[in-house]
Design an enzyme around this catalytic site. Structure first.
Site, PDB file in Angstrom:
ATOM      1  CE  LYS A  75      -0.018 -10.444   2.274  1.00  7.64           C
ATOM      2  NZ  LYS A  75       0.633  -9.141   2.586  1.00  7.64           N
TER       3      LYS A  75
ATOM      4  CB  THR B 130       4.244 -10.369   3.476  1.00  6.34           C
ATOM      5  OG1 THR B 130       3.543  -9.951   2.313  1.00  6.34           O
ATOM      6  CG2 THR B 130       3.688  -9.636   4.685  1.00  6.34           C
TER       7      THR B 130
ATOM      8  N   GLY C 198      -4.850   6.098   1.881  1.00  5.98           N
ATOM      9  CA  GLY C 198      -3.720   5.527   2.599  1.00  5.98           C
ATOM     10  C   GLY C 198      -2.584   5.241   1.625  1.00  5.98           C
ATOM     11  CB  SER C 199       0.617   3.461   1.980  1.00  8.74           C
ATOM     12  OG  SER C 199       0.102   2.240   2.486  1.00  8.74           O
TER      13      SER C 199
END
Length: 357
Positions: free
Chosen positions: A206, A263, A16-17
């Site tokens: 978060k 985030t 994935g990323s």
């Protein structure tokens, strides 16, 4: 800058990323292999030197080898005096990937390997943190050193070589050192910690707070409201962490305040984008259907709230997010309930969340 020993080899499981970004990072210093479960995807990565699905437009280093052959991973690691396995998979795939690693190490007679996971969340069914899932899945290999890599980081920026600071948390100092050797250098700084619970909780909570900030921004409540949510969200995170045995000062660092700010405010944040769309009036199911990446805060919100209730910790922002996501509350009503709470001293309960000596 730390030395990058030639006898250290890295395998990243999960393309994935974030897995791709970490593999690209470590391949600058150590022989690195990136494993993708999908054979067609692995072939494209190897041939095109780009992860077009998750990191389009970002070139992969020539030194990085991509494969879907799990046995190739075993052979790669078996040739090394020191092996580091990085799990770049989401929470939902963590246990299964750990079992895959356990079988792989046994088949290739790899006696010594370090295992690092990167997922951020809380198991929605059991309330377990990632380290608890890992330890249960690898119970038959009690000597396997393990730890969590976390911190404020968007995968695209890491893959592009932009500056980033991360934390490796483990009870094993040797694992922390090997992670530094594999990843620290150029624009990447790796710090060490022994507070696994604190680092994991910061990474999980978060995401919930980022949804709350996104909702507020989607409603057009302004930057004052966002600052208040970040600050009080940090207080919620710290209270829960201390109640669960974490160090309060962990939450003032990279995996607490740092990751929360990134985030909750960054345009690349998946969780903030979910909140933004909710604040603008869209339904959660429709948002998730249009979201190709996992927004862990959606999965973690109820589990975080359950942990808070189990430990007797008040988390009103987390409660409000759960009310909106799962109890049918409108964003406006949830905000009104937060603002309607009784006033209190900001430092109330601070004595329970003091940094360790």
């Amino acid at each position: 800058m730390p030395a990058h020993p030639a006898d250290l080899r890295v395998a990243v499981l999960g393309a994935g990323s974030w897995g791709t970004a970490l593999a690209a990072m470590s391949s600058r210093y150590c022989p690195t292999l990136l494993w993708a479960r999908d054979a067609a995807m692995a072939a494209r990565l190897q041939a095109e030197r780009e992860n077009q699905r998750y990191l389009p437009g970002v070139a992969l280093p020539d030194a990085l080898v991509c494969t879907a052959d799990i046995e190739a991973v075993g052979r790669h690691l078996a040739q090394a005096e020191a092996a580091l396995i990085i799990l770049g998979v989401p929470m939902a795939g963590l246990a299964q990937t750990c079992r895959l690693v356990q079988d792989l190490l046994a088949r290739h007679a790899i006696a010594r390997a370090d295992l690092v996971w990167t997922c951020k969340g809380v198991d929605a069914d059991t309330g377990e943190l990632p380290h608890q899932i890992v330890h249960a899945a690898l119970a038959s290999r009690p000597g396997l050193a393990s730890g969590v890599l976390s911190g404020p980081s968007f995968a695209r920026e890491v893959a592009q070589g932009l500056p980033v600071a991360l934390i490796i948390a483990s009870a094993d100092p040797a694992l922390r050192e090997r992670a530094v050797q594999a990843l620290h250098g150029d624009n990447v700084r790796i710090y060490g910690s022994d507070d696994i619970v604190g680092v994991e909780l910061g990474g999980a909570v978060k995401n919930v707070m980022a949804i709350a900030c996104g909702i507020a921004d989607g409603l057009g409540l302004g930057t004052n409201a966002r600052a208040a949510l970040i600050t009080r969200g940090l207080a919620e995170m710290t209270r829960l962490g201390v109640a669960m045995g974490a160090h309060a000062d962990t939450f003032a660092g990279l995996t607490g305040l740092g990751d929360l700010v990134l985030t909750a405010t960054g345009d690349l944040s998946r969780n903030r984008r979910v909140g933004l769309e909710i604040g603008r009036g869209r339904q959660l199911d429709d948002i998730l259907a249009d979201t190709p990446h996992v927004a862990e805060g959606v999965r973690a919100a109820r589990a975080v709230l359950a942990l808070a209730q189990r430990h007797g910790v008040e988390m009103p922002i987390t409660q409000a997010v759960c009310d909106v996501l799962y109890a049918g509350a409108t964003p406006t009503a949830a905000v009104s309930r937060l603002l309607g709470r009784e006033p209190r001293q900001e430092d109330a309960g601070a004595a329970a969340a003091q940094p360790r000596e």
